[in-house]
Write a protein that holds these residues in place. Structure first.
Motif, PDB file in Angstrom:
ATOM      1  N   SER A  24      19.236  34.419   7.840  1.00  0.00           N
ATOM      2  CA  SER A  24      18.711  34.769   8.967  1.00  0.00           C
ATOM      3  C   SER A  24      19.877  35.045   9.956  1.00  0.00           C
ATOM      4  O   SER A  24      20.467  34.169  10.295  1.00  0.00           O
ATOM      5  CB  SER A  24      17.586  33.848   9.396  1.00  0.00           C
ATOM      6  N   ALA A  26      18.108  35.508  13.209  1.00  0.00           N
ATOM      7  CA  ALA A  26      17.067  35.612  14.392  1.00  0.00           C
ATOM      8  C   ALA A  26      17.756  34.785  15.578  1.00  0.00           C
ATOM      9  O   ALA A  26      18.520  33.812  15.541  1.00  0.00           O
ATOM     10  CB  ALA A  26      15.935  34.558  13.980  1.00  0.00           C
ATOM     11  N   SER A  51      16.362  39.971  10.610  1.00  0.00           N
ATOM     12  CA  SER A  51      15.833  39.456  11.791  1.00  0.00           C
ATOM     13  C   SER A  51      16.605  39.281  13.048  1.00  0.00           C
ATOM     14  O   SER A  51      16.221  38.238  13.745  1.00  0.00           O
ATOM     15  CB  SER A  51      14.905  38.235  11.699  1.00  0.00           C
TER      16      SER A  51
END
Length: 167
Positions: A24, A26, A51
């Motif tokens: 990820s 993020a 993401s």
């Protein structure tokens, strides 16, 4: 034919699938040069799948940047991150400085830098290539990429280069 890699993959496999939670991105801001097509656009797609909060695309042509953003949104409808674009030839030191100054003015810190832009030059031997073409390739492939990396490191953040921390 000599094969240095015993297994060759033509598709994404689980260990490198950008949508895996352990990969990820993020909350991270990603900047990718040469981002409108080829390997650069594939990197954009990967970070979107992972993401990333913001992906900053740099390329030399405004139309190709707009097209890349449209393609990304169409191919990755679940991507909710911000896309920013800059028309920037990394061989142009003034334009590179303007991009980084703008990011600084907007208080945007880049977490990941992908230096992908290049000038492929010409298919000629050193004795046959015109000096202007050789110099242009040097300005982009060496000085331009070094400029991008130095500006990334000089953000005042700590950057990680393959396990070595550089401040």
């Amino acid at each position: 034919m000599i094969t240095f890699t015993p297994t060759q993959h033509k598709a994404v496999y689980p260990a490198i699938n950008a949508s895996q939670p352990e990969l990820s991105q993020a909350g991270r801001t990603i900047l990718i040069t040469g981002a409108s097509y080829g390997i650069g656009f594939a990197a954009v797609q990967g970070f979107a799948s992972a993401s990333a909060a913001r992906i900053i695309l740099l390329a030399r042509q405004r139309d190709s940047l707009a097209s890349a953003c449209e393609r990304l949104r169409a191919q990755n409808p679940s991507f909710q991150g911000e896309l920013m674009t800059y028309v920037c030839d990394i061989g142009d030191a003034i334009r590179v400085a303007q991009v980084w100054d703008d990011l600084n003015q907007k208080s945007i810190a880049v977490d990941v830098l992908v230096v992908n832009a290049c000038d492929p030059g010409t298919e000629a031997t050193l004795d046959a290539i015109p000096l202007q073409l050789a110099w242009r390739a040097f300005e982009v492939n060496v000085r331009g990429n070094l400029d991008m990396v130095q500006r990334f490191v000089q953000q005042g953040k700590t950057a990680d280069f393959g396990g070595r921390t550089v401040s």
